[in-house]
Write a protein that holds these residues in place. Structure first.
Motif, short mmCIF file in Angstrom:
data_model
loop_
_atom_site.label_atom_id
_atom_site.label_comp_id
_atom_site.label_asym_id
_atom_site.label_seq_id
_atom_site.Cartn_x
_atom_site.Cartn_y
_atom_site.Cartn_z
N ILE A 84 7.01 -6.92 -19.08
CA ILE A 84 7.32 -6.70 -17.85
C ILE A 84 8.94 -6.70 -17.84
O ILE A 84 9.31 -6.23 -16.97
CB ILE A 84 6.56 -7.93 -17.11
N LEU A 85 9.57 -7.72 -18.55
CA LEU A 85 10.67 -7.74 -18.73
C LEU A 85 11.45 -6.55 -19.23
O LEU A 85 12.44 -6.03 -19.03
CB LEU A 85 11.14 -9.12 -19.64
N GLY A 86 10.70 -5.83 -20.12
CA GLY A 86 11.19 -4.69 -20.55
C GLY A 86 11.31 -3.48 -19.46
O GLY A 86 12.26 -2.72 -19.44
N THR A 89 14.32 -4.15 -17.94
CA THR A 89 15.63 -3.44 -18.23
C THR A 89 15.45 -1.95 -18.19
O THR A 89 16.80 -1.54 -17.84
CB THR A 89 15.37 -3.53 -20.15
N ASN A 90 14.48 -1.38 -18.05
CA ASN A 90 14.47 -0.07 -17.91
C ASN A 90 14.98 0.17 -16.51
O ASN A 90 15.79 1.33 -15.98
CB ASN A 90 13.08 0.47 -17.85
N VAL A 91 14.79 -0.78 -15.57
CA VAL A 91 15.29 -0.54 -13.93
C VAL A 91 16.79 -0.61 -13.98
O VAL A 91 17.53 0.44 -13.19
CB VAL A 91 14.72 -1.55 -12.98
N GLU A 140 15.97 -4.37 -5.70
CA GLU A 140 14.77 -5.08 -4.89
C GLU A 140 13.80 -5.06 -5.65
O GLU A 140 12.94 -6.23 -6.02
CB GLU A 140 14.34 -4.35 -3.47
N ARG A 141 13.45 -4.21 -6.46
CA ARG A 141 12.38 -3.92 -7.41
C ARG A 141 12.68 -4.91 -8.67
O ARG A 141 11.72 -5.53 -9.21
CB ARG A 141 12.16 -2.46 -7.96
N LEU A 142 14.00 -4.78 -9.07
CA LEU A 142 14.40 -5.79 -10.03
C LEU A 142 14.22 -7.35 -9.67
O LEU A 142 13.71 -8.17 -10.68
CB LEU A 142 15.74 -5.72 -10.30
N GLY A 143 14.37 -7.63 -8.53
CA GLY A 143 14.10 -9.15 -8.05
C GLY A 143 12.63 -9.22 -8.18
O GLY A 143 12.44 -10.52 -8.48
N MET A 144 11.73 -8.62 -7.62
CA MET A 144 10.43 -8.55 -7.58
C MET A 144 10.00 -9.01 -9.05
O MET A 144 9.11 -9.86 -9.50
CB MET A 144 9.81 -7.45 -6.93
N VAL A 149 7.79 -12.53 -13.28
CA VAL A 149 7.85 -13.18 -14.73
C VAL A 149 7.91 -14.53 -14.71
O VAL A 149 7.28 -15.46 -15.45
CB VAL A 149 9.28 -12.39 -15.16
N LEU A 150 8.83 -15.04 -13.75
CA LEU A 150 8.97 -16.61 -13.64
C LEU A 150 7.58 -17.14 -13.16
O LEU A 150 7.27 -18.27 -13.70
CB LEU A 150 10.09 -16.92 -12.66
N ALA A 151 6.82 -16.77 -12.60
CA ALA A 151 5.56 -17.05 -12.04
C ALA A 151 4.76 -17.31 -13.07
O ALA A 151 3.94 -18.09 -13.36
CB ALA A 151 4.92 -16.25 -10.87
N LEU A 152 4.79 -16.26 -14.01
CA LEU A 152 3.64 -15.86 -15.20
C LEU A 152 4.21 -17.17 -16.22
O LEU A 152 3.33 -17.77 -16.77
CB LEU A 152 4.02 -14.57 -15.83
#
Length: 688
Positions: A84-86, A89-91, A140-144, A149-152
């Protein structure tokens, strides 16, 4: 009171039996493998002991499965986050590229334009992206993505904490049960086990080894479950991203296996030797401290210190070797992980440049490679901890597997009420099967009689009363109490009817009142005072600031040796036994106190069958029967006057004490300074 102290107190052997037991203990050491069953330097099989160690957790399998499920969920959450973090990075990367491209064009148009300009590599890279030319970074997508990820991470960490808490709870309960099993086992061990195993070594197994098992399992087991699940989860994710990079990452597995396979067995052997040496050092320290006064009296401090330093040096070498070998595993694993990281960075860069992978995928894969090598590295480090725990478990299991006393018969009869008559019928006993100590022993002690047992050191006097208490089992013959063979009764029933006062007084840490009440837990205050007054304990207790509430320390050093013995005699008095055994009970008191005790003992012996082991023959003049033992047999028996008139073995012992002491060297007097010591009279000799 612990079972170890109980065995020391109830089954302790007097000094006068030292020579006879020395031969027996040597034979037992040889039969038991040298050092009382201690784990040897050569390691035993690892896997059977490790499986048995894990078997201690069997009662908690439901909770263990819950831990595994929580660990699996936590691992799933953790291994999902790099991918998900990858994407994040793509975004960022693809947004930055798209901001540089002309707005209004499609991605396919941009790729064709780049190929037309001869920039095929850049065209391949853009073709692998998901971009909209001219749009820029989608914050916006980056923030979501970041919030998700923080919740996970938060959920995964909570599950990991809960998993660790439950696992530690299981470990503590499992070791609590193990300590209980060890305590119960010690109660079932025969006295011969304590003859051949040093007390410090036994204490080391009960304390150090079990503590080491607890700490090692707490540190490694929950981490091992998580690490194994992480390895499998990460492998799945790596293959889902790129099978080529996954194969590169898997190249470290054989190297890891080689490191653990080569170092692991040597580490196990070293840890086994370390814990063996720890037990020996503990035994040495316990021996030196318990005999500290004698060490100083004879000026042997240097010898004791040298012996300690020799054992300490051996422990240092064993510990250094164990820690050195176990310490190699982690750096070796980290080095292998760094090699894998370099290989993945190079191959991943080439795949991104060729358009076969997106940059975020390579970043995620490198994170996965770290997640893959980290649990492998942790497993390598845990291997050393598990080796140490298994070495300790092996020593504890040896204790649990030691031969026990033969169990009492399920249909053992209830003890008959009687007057305390004891008969020895053709009794034979030996510590060493090759050497018979007592043979064809026959005599009868009637109710109310006092039987004194005398003889030289090693004659079997203390052994005789130990047989009455069933601390040892007979080779043949029988001991009959109130018409019942003691071998057919439960040991508890035999000992409950017997009171014993040893040559070396034993008291536990607690108040004087509690130490007296130990002979009869149901005794009231009045009974305690009667026993204390009858045995002259009350006389000195009332001079103490706290009286009967005076707390004795661990060695009972706040009362004198004679006062210790008086308290133990009061303890026997309050037990009100049918059979009374006094093993040099007055040896630690002064002459005046001895006279008072003889009066107390006369009252205590009324209506009871009494055995008195004595070196000082003046204390047994009024005995109803005196048995003179030599070489395990009774050579004379009778009253004091009858045995003196016979001028046999008893007469020689008596003369050795009450005639002028003499030392004979080649039948000539020995001169010391100005004092001339004459040679002894014929038939005389020093008593052992």
């Amino acid at each position: 009171m612990s079972a170890i102290e109980h065995a020391s107190a109830d089954g302790g052997l007097s000094e006068e039996e030292a020579e006879e037991l020395e031969r027996a203990q040597e034979a037992m050491r040889q039969a038991g493998g040298g050092d009382g069953g201690m784990a040897g330097g050569k390691p035993k099989r690892f896997w059977p002991n490790f499986k048995r160690l894990l078997g201690l957790l069997a009662p908690f399998k439901v909770v263990l499965w819950s831990v595994v499920v929580m660990g699996a969920v936590a691992v799933i959450l953790q291994v999902a986050t790099p991918k998900i973090l990858g994407e994040a990075t793509n975004v960022i990367f693809e947004g930055a590229i798209s901001a540089q491209l002309p707005e209004g064009l499609t991605q396919d148009m941009v790729v064709e334009s780049l190929r037309a300009q001869g920039e095929d590599d850049f065209a391949n890279m853009v073709g692998a992206m998901n971009i909209t030319p001219g749009q820029g970074i989608d914050f916006e997508r980056l923030g979501m993505i970041v919030l998700f990820v923080l919740a996970l991470y938060l959920a995964a960490e909570f599950l990991m904490w809960l998993q660790g808490y439950l696992m530690n709870l299981i470990m503590v309960k499992a070791m609590y049960r193990l300590r209980g099993r060890v305590e119960e086992k010690i109660h079932r061990l025969p006295l011969s086990y304590f003859d051949r195993v040093q007390r410090g070594e036994l204490l080391s197994r009960v304390t150090n080894d079990i503590d080491n098992m607890t700490q090692a399992l707490q540190q490694s087991l929950s981490g091992a479950v998580t690490s194994i699940l992480t390895v499998f989860g990460v492998l799945i994710m790596m293959f889902s991203i790129s099978w080529r990079l996954a194969l590169v990452a898997l190249c470290i597995v054989p190297l890891t296996g080689i490191v653990i396979g080569v170092i692991g067995p040597r580490s196990q052997k070293a840890f086994t030797e370390q814990w063996r040496r720890t037990g020996r050092l503990n035994a040495r320290v316990e021996e030196s401290f318990s005999g500290h006064a004698l060490v100083r009296v004879f000026g042997r401090e240097r010898d004791a210190r040298d012996a300690f330093e020799a054992e300490n040096e051996q422990l240092f070498k064993a510990s250094f070797k164990a820690q050195f070998l176990s310490g190699i595993i982690m750096p070796a694993m980290m080095y292998i992980g760094n090699l894998s990281y370099v290989a993945l960075a190079v191959v991943g860069g080439l795949l991104v440049a060729s358009g076969n992978l997106r940059l975020g995928d390579v970043q995620a894969f490198i994170q996965y490679s770290q997640q893959f090598t980290q649990p492998l590295t942790q497993l390598g480090g845990m291997a050393a901890v598990v080796q140490s725990a298994t070495a300790s478990a092996e020593r504890v299991f040896e204790l649990l597997d030691a031969d026990e006393e033969e169990a009492d018969a399920a249909d053992a009869p209830e003890p008959a009420r009687g007057d305390g008559t004891i008969e020895f019928r053709d009794v034979a006993f030996s510590y060493d099967p090759e050497t018979t100590l007592i043979h064809d022993l026959n005599f009868t002690v009637k109710p109310g009689q006092t039987v004194a047992i005398v003889g030289p050191t090693g004659a079997g006097k203390t052994t005789l009363v130990n047989l009455v208490m069933r601390f040892y089992e007979l080779d043949s013959g029988s001991i009959v109490l109130n018409g019942q063979d003691t071998a057919a009764l439960r040991r508890h029933d035999v000992r409950a009817r017997t009171g014993m006062v040893l040559q070396d007084p034993w008291l536990f840490q607690g108040t004087i009142r509690d130490n007296i009440r130990y002979g009869n837990e149901d005794a009231g205050e009045e009974e305690i005072l009667v026993a204390a007054e009858a045995t002259y304990v009350d006389r000195f207790v009332r001079t103490l600031p706290d009286g009967y509430e005076t707390v004795l320390d661990e060695e009972a050093s706040n009362v004198s040796a004679g006062e210790k013995q008086l308290i133990t005699i009061a303890r026997a008095f309050i037990a009100d036994p049918e059979v009374l055994i006094l093993d040099e009970a007055t040896s630690s008191v002064d002459t005046r106190t001895e006279l008072l005790l003889q009066k107390a003992m006369a009252a205590l012996r009324q209506g009871r069958t009494s055995f008195v082991i004595a070196h000082r023959l003046s204390t047994i003049r009024d005995a109803d029967l005196i048995l003179v033992m030599e070489n395990g047999g009774i050579v004379e028996q009778g009253t004091h006057d009858e045995l003196l008139d016979a001028k046999g073995a008893y007469w020689r012992l008596y003369n050795s004490q009450f005639e002028q002491a003499a030392v004979e060297v080649d039948d000539t007097p020995v001169t010391t300074g100005a004092v001339s010591i004459p040679a002894p009279p014929p038939g005389g000799g020093m008593m052992g």
